[in-house]
Scaffold this motif. Structure first.
Motif, mmCIF file in Angstrom:
data_model
loop_
_atom_site.group_PDB
_atom_site.id
_atom_site.type_symbol
_atom_site.label_atom_id
_atom_site.label_comp_id
_atom_site.label_asym_id
_atom_site.label_seq_id
_atom_site.Cartn_x
_atom_site.Cartn_y
_atom_site.Cartn_z
ATOM 1 N N LEU A 147 17.077 -45.131 -12.193
ATOM 2 C CA LEU A 147 16.639 -44.784 -13.735
ATOM 3 C C LEU A 147 15.347 -45.266 -14.100
ATOM 4 O O LEU A 147 15.068 -45.564 -14.779
ATOM 5 C CB LEU A 147 17.798 -45.492 -14.684
ATOM 6 C CG LEU A 147 18.488 -44.898 -15.851
ATOM 7 C CD1 LEU A 147 19.008 -43.782 -15.607
ATOM 8 C CD2 LEU A 147 18.993 -46.022 -16.667
ATOM 9 N N ILE A 148 14.257 -44.990 -12.886
ATOM 10 C CA ILE A 148 13.182 -45.210 -13.081
ATOM 11 C C ILE A 148 12.553 -44.261 -14.282
ATOM 12 O O ILE A 148 12.428 -43.158 -14.059
ATOM 13 C CB ILE A 148 12.278 -45.392 -11.837
ATOM 14 C CG1 ILE A 148 12.836 -46.507 -11.048
ATOM 15 C CG2 ILE A 148 10.713 -45.268 -12.119
ATOM 16 C CD1 ILE A 148 12.147 -46.134 -9.561
ATOM 17 N N TYR A 149 11.634 -44.965 -15.116
ATOM 18 C CA TYR A 149 10.854 -43.997 -16.104
ATOM 19 C C TYR A 149 9.627 -44.870 -16.818
ATOM 20 O O TYR A 149 9.668 -46.023 -16.571
ATOM 21 C CB TYR A 149 12.006 -43.909 -17.296
ATOM 22 C CG TYR A 149 11.200 -42.946 -18.358
ATOM 23 C CD1 TYR A 149 11.254 -41.647 -18.504
ATOM 24 C CD2 TYR A 149 10.603 -43.702 -19.402
ATOM 25 C CE1 TYR A 149 10.466 -40.982 -19.229
ATOM 26 C CE2 TYR A 149 9.949 -42.882 -20.437
ATOM 27 C CZ TYR A 149 9.645 -41.430 -20.318
ATOM 28 O OH TYR A 149 9.117 -40.734 -21.263
ATOM 29 N N GLU A 168 16.349 -46.360 -18.996
ATOM 30 C CA GLU A 168 17.030 -47.682 -19.439
ATOM 31 C C GLU A 168 16.661 -48.165 -20.933
ATOM 32 O O GLU A 168 15.334 -47.939 -21.172
ATOM 33 C CB GLU A 168 16.542 -48.736 -18.550
ATOM 34 C CG GLU A 168 16.809 -49.998 -18.760
ATOM 35 C CD GLU A 168 18.541 -50.588 -18.625
ATOM 36 O OE1 GLU A 168 19.102 -51.624 -18.955
ATOM 37 O OE2 GLU A 168 19.181 -49.486 -17.859
ATOM 38 N N GLY A 169 17.454 -48.602 -21.705
ATOM 39 C CA GLY A 169 16.925 -49.185 -22.880
ATOM 40 C C GLY A 169 16.612 -50.525 -22.699
ATOM 41 O O GLY A 169 17.274 -51.699 -23.251
ATOM 42 N N ALA A 170 15.539 -50.894 -22.272
ATOM 43 C CA ALA A 170 14.991 -52.413 -21.756
ATOM 44 C C ALA A 170 14.393 -52.988 -23.041
ATOM 45 O O ALA A 170 13.680 -52.487 -23.763
ATOM 46 C CB ALA A 170 13.867 -52.286 -20.654
ATOM 47 N N THR A 296 10.103 -48.697 -15.892
ATOM 48 C CA THR A 296 11.288 -49.441 -15.988
ATOM 49 C C THR A 296 12.070 -48.815 -15.253
ATOM 50 O O THR A 296 12.287 -47.826 -14.572
ATOM 51 C CB THR A 296 11.735 -49.414 -17.677
ATOM 52 O OG1 THR A 296 11.952 -47.968 -17.931
ATOM 53 C CG2 THR A 296 10.825 -49.896 -18.629
ATOM 54 N N SER A 297 13.361 -49.799 -14.956
ATOM 55 C CA SER A 297 14.650 -49.338 -14.119
ATOM 56 C C SER A 297 15.823 -49.998 -14.661
ATOM 57 O O SER A 297 15.782 -50.838 -15.502
ATOM 58 C CB SER A 297 14.502 -49.722 -12.628
ATOM 59 O OG SER A 297 14.804 -51.017 -12.458
ATOM 60 N N TRP A 298 17.194 -49.792 -13.821
ATOM 61 C CA TRP A 298 18.252 -50.252 -14.622
ATOM 62 C C TRP A 298 18.740 -51.565 -13.727
ATOM 63 O O TRP A 298 19.824 -52.013 -13.882
ATOM 64 C CB TRP A 298 19.325 -49.308 -14.767
ATOM 65 C CG TRP A 298 20.016 -48.455 -13.384
ATOM 66 C CD1 TRP A 298 19.454 -48.803 -12.335
ATOM 67 C CD2 TRP A 298 21.073 -47.941 -13.345
ATOM 68 N NE1 TRP A 298 20.129 -48.193 -11.428
ATOM 69 C CE2 TRP A 298 21.054 -47.208 -12.299
ATOM 70 C CE3 TRP A 298 21.924 -47.334 -14.435
ATOM 71 C CZ2 TRP A 298 22.360 -46.673 -11.661
ATOM 72 C CZ3 TRP A 298 23.109 -46.348 -14.067
ATOM 73 C CH2 TRP A 298 22.908 -46.135 -12.752
#
Length: 464
Positions: A147-149, A168-170, A296-298
């Motif tokens: 889920l890298i963005y 991801e909703g980090a 970001t990732s999950w």
């Protein structure tokens, strides 16, 4: 009306064998076949098969009300085709119900989106063709490895024509914002972003069977109430997890599948619907840009790249691997390309992590992250030698770039020619259809003329 987007990832670790320094140059096979077969077979029996059977039951019971999304890495597809074809068959059966949308991702489950744009596009295209051939769907939504963005990746994905992307909703990215809205890439507003609610997702995937958890045991009506009680304006709830959470992370004995099968009825009672990512991107408007300057990732509390690129060993390994990506992309050696896919798999780097929480301490055959690094670099040394034997390291970057440009230009010309051929075929088909249409009235006119002539002759005979 609130809607839930339920997504499952299917990826399978590629297990490397013990590879010594003295094997370099003499042994070009890098995999632990026994462990690869054992792990995929066990995962299929304990998780994939019962979980997919449960989803089939949900689809048949609830019709088009129940919907979900699934993505598979190319590595997982190959392992399933070789050792657990029944999983592919169940996915195809699930696809035929119309309740599932298959998403695109990287073929290797690696990090090409961070390291090599051209190779990233190539492997995503390859995965999309594989999904089309197996399940009859052309993916419109993209989901990156782990889920890298980031803003850069979003711009790249939007340029490939995808309508949406999962992320991801980090907390450190959203701040005061909620993940329960649709956002868009700040570099290209055409790419919509669906953000995972990590709390609701991990309540199922990580905490469900934890007896020390304050909400244990979790029931479907309680979970549905949590969603129904969210503020009225928060209408999109994205619940993303690995499929192996159902059966591996949360054992079947925990009644995890009974919980999942009870959710649709509980959601329906509260006016909550299910939607696929494409449906959400088509129906929901974005509330604004999402700024994600750093990836970001999950995974882990930080939701960043530290599990795979957090230390010098990992960064050295990934830099060395992708330094030959351009050379691999122009070769026609299928074995070499497959090895490159498998060596990119994210678990190879995660075994090298020195983070205490990373991967729960599981390292496969390795005693330590340094052991994992040494083994991987031995394999990488042999692999790079094989690549350089095809395209020697003496070829400078300018010469290699020139060769790559020529190949890509030729590919572009072939694509243009294919489109021209397709256009001409459509024109030919239309002309043939027009001729058939024109031919029918002509035949009718000829028949009418014949009848008129016959009638004239009869009249003349009578007069005579």
């Amino acid at each position: 009306m609130k809607t839930v987007c339920l997504y499952f990832e299917i990826h399978q670790n590629i297990h490397l064998k013990r590879y010594r320094f003295f094997d370099i140059g003499t042994d070009h096979y890098y995999y632990d076949d026994y462990e690869n077969e054992r792990s995929i077979t066990e995962t299929a029996e304990r998780s994939y098969v019962p979980a997919l059977q449960a989803m089939l039951e949900m689809a048949r019971q609830h019709g088009d009300y129940f919907k979900c999304a699934i993505s598979l890495s190319g590595c997982a597809i190959e392992q399933l085709e070789n050792h657990a074809p029944q999983v592919i068959e169940l996915l195809q059966e699930l696809g035929q119900t119309g309740c599932v949308e298959f998403l695109a991702e990287t073929y290797s489950h690696g990090f090409s989106s961070l390291k090599n744009e051209a190779y990233f596009k190539e492997e995503v295209t390859r995965l999309c063709k594989k999904v089309k051939s197996l399940f009859g769907q052309e993916p419109k939504i993209f989901r990156n490895s782990c889920l890298i963005y980031s803003d850069d990746i979003g711009e790249l994905v939007a340029g490939m024509g995808f309508k949406g992307m999962l992320a991801e909703g980090a907390k450190h990215v959203l701040g005061w914002k909620s993940p329960h809205f649709v956002y868009n890439c700040n570099r290209n507003p055409e790419l919509k972003l669906l953000l995972r609610d990590y709390r609701l997702s991990e309540d199922i995937s990580f905490r469900f069977n934890d007896s020390s958890w304050s909400e244990y045991p979790l029931f479907a009506d309680t979970y549905a109430n949590w969603i129904a009680q969210l503020p009225e304006e928060e209408q999109v709830i994205n619940i993303f997890m690995e499929l192996c959470a159902l059966g591996i992370f949360q054992p079947l004995s925990s009644n995890i599948l009974e919980f999942m099968k009870a959710l649709p009825a509980q959601f329906r009672q509260r006016g909550i619907t299910f939607s696929t990512p494409s449906e959400i991107c088509a129906k929901m408007k974005s509330v604004g840009n999402l700024d994600v300057p750093y990836p970001t990732s999950w995974v882990d509390e930080e939701r960043d790249l530290s599990p795979w690129l957090g230390n010098m060993m990992q960064r050295e390994a990934v830099d060395k691997l992708y330094s030959i990506a351009d050379r691999v992309s122009i070769c026609n050696d299928r074995r070499l390309k497959q090895d490159f896919d498998y060596l990119q798999a994210s678990n190879n780097l995660r075994f090298m992590s020195t983070k205490p929480s990373s991967y729960g301490g599981y390292r496969g055959i390795y005693d330590s992250p340094y052991d994992a690094f040494t083994n991987y670099m031995n394999i990488l040394g042999d692999f790079i030698t094989r690549v350089n034997n095809l395209y020697p390291a003496e070829i400078d970057n300018e010469e290699l770039n020139s060769l790559l440009t020529t190949i890509r230009n030729q590919e572009g010309e072939l694509e243009i020619k294919d489109k021209e051929i397709e256009k001409l075929q459509h024109m030919l088909a239309k002309l043939e259809q027009d001729n058939d249409t024109l031919g029918k009235p002509q035949k009718k006119t000829a028949a009418t003329t014949t009848r008129k002539r016959a009638a004239t002759k009869t009249t003349a005979a009578k007069k005579a």
